[in-house]
Scaffold this motif. Sequence first.
Motif, mmCIF file in Angstrom:
data_model
loop_
_atom_site.group_PDB
_atom_site.id
_atom_site.type_symbol
_atom_site.label_atom_id
_atom_site.label_comp_id
_atom_site.label_asym_id
_atom_site.label_seq_id
_atom_site.Cartn_x
_atom_site.Cartn_y
_atom_site.Cartn_z
ATOM 1 N N ALA A 1 52.109 19.200 50.111
ATOM 2 C CA ALA A 1 52.153 20.731 49.839
ATOM 3 C C ALA A 1 51.372 21.201 48.765
ATOM 4 N N GLU A 2 51.388 20.351 47.607
ATOM 5 C CA GLU A 2 50.914 20.654 46.238
ATOM 6 C C GLU A 2 49.361 20.660 46.548
ATOM 7 N N ALA A 3 48.876 19.883 47.328
ATOM 8 C CA ALA A 3 47.251 19.717 47.559
ATOM 9 C C ALA A 3 46.831 21.193 48.473
ATOM 10 N N HIS A 4 47.823 21.657 49.205
ATOM 11 C CA HIS A 4 47.639 22.771 49.762
ATOM 12 C C HIS A 4 47.477 24.098 48.924
ATOM 13 N N PHE A 5 48.437 23.898 47.960
ATOM 14 C CA PHE A 5 48.515 24.893 46.918
ATOM 15 C C PHE A 5 47.103 24.968 46.257
ATOM 16 N N ILE A 6 46.766 24.017 45.494
ATOM 17 C CA ILE A 6 45.572 23.840 44.707
ATOM 18 C C ILE A 6 44.275 24.432 45.370
ATOM 19 N N ARG A 7 44.034 24.038 46.891
ATOM 20 C CA ARG A 7 43.010 24.391 47.762
ATOM 21 C C ARG A 7 43.311 25.741 48.081
ATOM 22 N N ALA A 8 44.363 26.680 48.371
ATOM 23 C CA ALA A 8 44.499 27.746 48.411
ATOM 24 C C ALA A 8 44.215 28.674 47.198
ATOM 25 N N TYR A 9 44.593 28.158 46.006
ATOM 26 C CA TYR A 9 44.370 28.886 44.729
ATOM 27 C C TYR A 9 42.840 28.954 44.653
ATOM 28 N N SER A 10 42.233 27.875 44.597
ATOM 29 C CA SER A 10 40.838 27.760 44.510
ATOM 30 C C SER A 10 39.891 28.583 45.421
ATOM 31 N N TYR A 11 40.371 28.459 46.722
ATOM 32 C CA TYR A 11 39.527 29.339 47.844
ATOM 33 C C TYR A 11 39.758 30.847 47.248
ATOM 34 N N PHE A 12 40.930 31.145 46.716
ATOM 35 C CA PHE A 12 41.354 32.542 46.528
ATOM 36 C C PHE A 12 40.475 32.920 45.437
ATOM 37 N N GLN A 13 40.493 32.075 44.543
ATOM 38 C CA GLN A 13 39.573 32.392 43.164
ATOM 39 C C GLN A 13 37.938 32.635 43.711
ATOM 40 N N LEU A 14 37.756 31.915 44.313
ATOM 41 C CA LEU A 14 36.094 31.890 44.949
ATOM 42 C C LEU A 14 35.991 33.232 45.610
ATOM 43 N N ALA A 15 36.757 33.248 46.699
ATOM 44 C CA ALA A 15 36.587 34.481 47.566
ATOM 45 C C ALA A 15 36.527 35.861 46.758
ATOM 46 N N ASN A 16 37.545 36.051 45.597
ATOM 47 C CA ASN A 16 37.444 37.170 44.821
ATOM 48 C C ASN A 16 36.364 37.431 43.821
ATOM 49 N N THR A 17 35.502 36.464 43.996
ATOM 50 C CA THR A 17 34.364 36.496 43.160
ATOM 51 C C THR A 17 33.092 36.390 43.892
ATOM 52 N N TYR A 18 33.073 35.714 44.919
ATOM 53 C CA TYR A 18 31.499 35.550 45.439
ATOM 54 C C TYR A 18 31.628 36.183 46.969
ATOM 55 N N CYS A 19 32.594 36.808 47.385
ATOM 56 C CA CYS A 19 32.863 37.490 48.622
ATOM 57 C C CYS A 19 33.251 39.108 48.397
ATOM 58 N N LEU A 20 32.835 39.794 49.438
ATOM 59 C CA LEU A 20 33.445 41.119 49.348
ATOM 60 C C LEU A 20 34.772 41.114 49.662
ATOM 61 N N PRO A 21 35.494 42.321 49.269
ATOM 62 C CA PRO A 21 36.784 42.434 49.270
ATOM 63 C C PRO A 21 37.465 42.321 50.697
ATOM 64 N N TYR A 22 38.268 41.562 51.140
ATOM 65 C CA TYR A 22 39.007 41.442 52.242
ATOM 66 C C TYR A 22 39.375 42.672 53.017
ATOM 67 N N THR A 23 38.643 43.390 53.952
ATOM 68 C CA THR A 23 39.224 44.645 54.628
ATOM 69 C C THR A 23 38.797 44.351 56.118
ATOM 70 N N GLU A 24 39.557 45.467 56.896
ATOM 71 C CA GLU A 24 39.171 45.219 58.471
ATOM 72 C C GLU A 24 37.816 45.321 58.427
ATOM 73 N N ALA A 25 37.070 46.195 57.634
ATOM 74 C CA ALA A 25 35.508 46.543 57.825
ATOM 75 C C ALA A 25 34.719 45.421 57.537
ATOM 76 N N ASN A 26 35.382 44.431 56.402
ATOM 77 C CA ASN A 26 34.298 43.556 56.079
ATOM 78 C C ASN A 26 34.907 42.102 56.358
#
Length: 511
Positions: free
Chosen positions: A141-166
């Motif tokens: 469970a902790e490994a899933h948490f770490i992975r989710a946290y870092s993916y979220f950090q990366l997505a909020n920096t290098y990807c467009l905001p998550y919307t239906e259009a995007n």
Amino acid sequence: MKLTRNIIPNIVMATAGAVLLSSCNKYLDEMPSKTTSVVVSNTGQLDLLLNGYTNFYTEGNRTAIYGTDDYEVTPTLFNARPATFGITPFIFSLWDIEYLPDDTREGFWSGEWRKIFNANLVLSQISKVTGSDQDKARLKAEAHFIRAYSYFQLANTYCLPYTEANKAEMGLPIKVSTSFEESTARATLEETYALIDADLEEALKIQTPLIQEGKQRHWRANIAAVNGFAARYYLVRNNYEKALTHANAALAEHGRLVDYRTEMSYGNSFNYTINAGTPSSQLVTVKFPYTHNNQTNLTDMLEWKEFMYFRMLNHESWWYVPSQELLDLYDQANDLRYEYHIVEGYSYDRGIINPSFDYPGYVFFFKDRIPSGPTTAEMLLIKAECQARTTDPAGAMTTINQLREKRMKPGAHVNLTAANKDEAIKKVLEERRREMPFVHRWMDVRRYNNNADPNDDVILTKTFYSYNNAAVDANSALKTYTLPKDSRRFAVPLPRTELVSSMGVIKQNTY
């Protein structure tokens, strides 16, 4: 297509890193040196890997530092001593796309992928090692948490905001193993967030308390940390009901606040001679909060009792330059956050002493670190915002005033009031910015511009000189730089080294 070595370190390096973290640990006596392969055989070794908080806690996100209206170097400040700044602050703060991909000091991308790799290492080994079922479930469970946290950090920096259009836009490579054969091609944004959703669901199975034997073990996954992250995640997704639920769960597990009236104090102070050799020469003293005192000793950071999860925004250049707009948000006479974190005369510390120019800096821990992991304060702010955006603006003011009571001088006006929903939202968002400058502002501007409320939209604008990849042209005419609310530049360019080393499999953002 094989993994590039820039995006993920190899398994030998990751495991050897775990070996080096605690050389006195009983598991290490039997392990080979870091120059040989390490065979992971039990849950204790995986636990040791995740216990190495120095591998996980720093986040060198220069977009968060420079890229918002919390940070601004004005032409006047720049001209006071151009050598203080270099070019990096401007290619980030002016939302460059031409030169930024070739920035050679980019470490945020690789740093978060390294954390994801370590999480994947645990997940790939957990079924193969010896240990109790309870320990295996906890580590998984902790490994899933770490992975989710870092993916979220990366997505909020290098990807467009998550919307239906995007949602069909480019997301991130989906890495769920340590295999070098796993594709590095970018998945869609929808697929990227589906992975975060799935990881978060697994992470929420964590039943580890934050307080263990009287000590806050906030450098490891725990009930408050995971719910705190979930509250942040759903706030970004504009799901205020779920965000409120998880903020309340986090606060139920941990609700301690630092009382700035009694628990904050000054620490180091330094004397600087300004304008030496001139008639205006004088000795000035710059005072820092006690949290500045130690750069390498993490005691004060680890003992910051508001932490639910120990993560820090890290600024290698040591000057969070607050914009005038940010400074004007504070009640400068009564807000203790201004008194302790806005260090007057900080420009002297950065070398602007002859001729002198007086400008403050934002200081939290030492000169480089600001709490970025979920905290009690953040959860109160999320709770208040969710209340304000749904059906309870009065409740939002009650919640936000719990925080303000601990931040304002005794006898000062503390309580905020709001006549309606819109006023409540405005006041909560202002308080959020005062409490957590730099750290969450980039994420916040992205979500404000993509929710259903047009009143909180933010168009970022700065005035500065022209520049190239090496220097600012201070002889050029001033120009206005603008980041519109729907700009594709809200997805930061990826490092060009990744594009090249992947032989074109990883695609750059389009603008």
